[in-house]
Design an enzyme around this catalytic site. Structure first.
Site, short mmCIF file in Angstrom:
data_model
loop_
_atom_site.label_atom_id
_atom_site.label_comp_id
_atom_site.label_asym_id
_atom_site.label_seq_id
_atom_site.Cartn_x
_atom_site.Cartn_y
_atom_site.Cartn_z
N HIS A 50 -9.73 1.33 0.69
CA HIS A 50 -9.51 0.17 1.56
C HIS A 50 -10.53 0.09 2.70
O HIS A 50 -10.16 -0.12 3.86
CB HIS A 50 -8.08 0.23 2.10
CG HIS A 50 -7.53 -1.09 2.51
ND1 HIS A 50 -7.90 -1.73 3.68
CD2 HIS A 50 -6.64 -1.92 1.93
CE1 HIS A 50 -7.24 -2.87 3.78
NE2 HIS A 50 -6.47 -3.01 2.72
N GLU A 55 -11.40 -4.54 -2.88
CA GLU A 55 -10.65 -3.38 -3.36
C GLU A 55 -10.49 -3.46 -4.88
O GLU A 55 -9.64 -4.20 -5.37
CB GLU A 55 -9.26 -3.38 -2.71
CG GLU A 55 -9.27 -3.45 -1.20
CD GLU A 55 -7.97 -4.06 -0.65
OE1 GLU A 55 -6.89 -3.50 -0.90
OE2 GLU A 55 -8.04 -5.11 -0.01
N HIS A 103 0.81 -1.23 0.00
CA HIS A 103 0.00 0.00 0.00
C HIS A 103 0.84 1.28 0.00
O HIS A 103 0.60 2.20 0.80
CB HIS A 103 -0.97 -0.01 1.18
CG HIS A 103 -1.95 -1.14 1.18
ND1 HIS A 103 -2.48 -1.67 0.03
CD2 HIS A 103 -2.51 -1.87 2.21
CE1 HIS A 103 -3.32 -2.66 0.33
NE2 HIS A 103 -3.35 -2.81 1.65
#
Ligand code: BGC
Length: 386
Positions: A213, A351, A142
């Site tokens: 997220h 996601e 991420h």
């Protein structure tokens, strides 16, 4: 029985029915009262010297979304269930400072500049090797330690139904190339759709993979595990992974495997199957390759149904994949808005995104963006009941 005593029995019964109804209404009101947006005062804060606030979106059907500019996050998402009772279907905190914690499990933010993993914290572009922080075993997850989820974004409330967040990441931040400008707009409409529209520009060739997220629990935050939720994913293949959750580069058919969600299925049905992929993910933590349905430029990605609430969420996206993460690393580390803790599998992430590790996988759809191009993508989350 004379007329008068018949009348008194009738009045007594009417009173009893009335008081029972009042009782039910009161319970419903009590529940409604308990489910409300977090107090904006708890979000008036300063993080990294910059102002944080809470922003709210509302449509005419009572859908409410609370967002904060710390990480451009969804804090609450309230919709009515099959009985008309409000439920907050995302996990989050009720004050800004709780998000400013490296142990925070990415509750509701925009993740980027590269969502999901990049193998061994390295990739090359035009013969230049870029090195990123290895914040997840040997890999980058991420966007590194200070990804977009930890940025204080500028916010502009455009109307009751829309808010826009913007921010800039400088060249070299967390190792990624390019001065990059990001714009994310969250909006709701009266079809009970939450739309997230993303845009970005760079002044140097770079890689981008943006997504949201949010952890969903369609029975309501803190209402137990998501294992009885029904899920359908419109994907005939996944990108199988190695033991550090990096795609092997192959595409693997889901038929006759635990990954077959082509028809609605309880998430818990096959999650304990003896399958190497489930062992690596400690459950589902995989990118599903979306079948190209492209209605209006969007793939119909998935349908999720809360077994107790009857709340249905359909996701449509311009992205080629969707990461389904069944909350396998949740371990009672933090306390949620309603006082529950983030227990094992009490939330799940869906996601919409490009495939993990794309910068190192030439056969995957490209995540490269050049100067002069505008990166654009959109995902729509539509809520209804059944
Ligand atoms: C990843 C998980 C990770 C989680 C972090 C998901 O997108 O696929 O492996 O643990 O994010 O909260």
């Amino acid at each position: 029985m004379n007329k008068q005593s018949k009348l008194s029995i009738f009045i007594l019964m009417a009173m009893l029915v009335g008081s029972c109804q009042q009782g039910t209404n009161k319970n419903k009101e009590e529940i409604q009262e308990a489910i409300s947006l977090p107090d904006a005062v708890e979000f008036r804060d300063t993080i990294k010297g910059e102002e944080i606030s809470l922003f709210t979106l509302k449509n005419k059907r009572g859908m409410e979304v609370a967002l904060t500019n710390f990480g451009a996050r969804i804090v609450s998402l309230i919709v009515s269930d099959k009985d008309g009772v409000n439920r907050d279907v995302v996990l989050g905190f009720n004050k800004a400072e709780d998000y400013n914690n490296p142990e925070e499990p990415y509750f509701g933010p925009i993740v980027g500049p590269f969502g999901n993993r990049i193998a061994n914290g390295k990739f090359s572009l035009d013969g230049v090797e870029y090195t990123l922080p290895q914040n997840n075993g040997p890999n980058t997850l991420h966007g590194g330690l200070e990804g977009l989820h930890f940025v204080v974004w500028q916010a502009k409330q455009l109307s009751d139904e829309a808010v826009e967040f913007t921010c800039v990441l400088p060249d070299g931040k967390e190792g990624f190339p390019g001065d990059r400008a990001f714009k994310v707009m969250y909006s709701v409409n009266d079809n009970n759709e939450l739309t997230i529209a993303y845009e970005a520009k760079t002044d140097k060739r770079t890689v981008l993979n943006l997504t949201n997220h949010a952890y969903f629990n369609l029975n309501g935050e803190g209402s137990g595990t998501i294992l009885n939720h029904q899920l359908q994913i419109f994907a005939d293949q996944i990108t199988p992974v190695n033991e550090t959750l990096i795609p092997t580069g192959e595409l693997k058919g889901v038929k006759e495997t635990a990954f077959d969600f082509t028809a609605l299925k309880a998430i818990g049905k096959d999650i304990e199957q003896d399958d190497e992929q489930l062992t690596f993910g400690k459950g589902y933590d995989h990118n599903f390759v979306l079948n190209e349905t492209k209605h209006d430029g969007y793939n119909y990605a998935c349908r999720l149904i809360g077994d107790q609430s009857g709340i249905v969420m359909d996701i449509y996206t311009a992205e080629p994949g969707i990461q389904f993460y069944s909350g396998n690393f949740m371990a009672d580390k933090v306390t949620l808005k309603n006082g529950a803790t983030d227990s094992f599998r009490t939330g799940l992430c869906l996601e919409p995104q490009h495939f993990p590790d794309s910068p190192n996988q030439p056969s995957f759809p490209s995540t490269e963006v050049n100067p002069g191009e505008v990166y654009k993508t959109t995902s729509v989350y539509k809520f209804s009941v059944q």
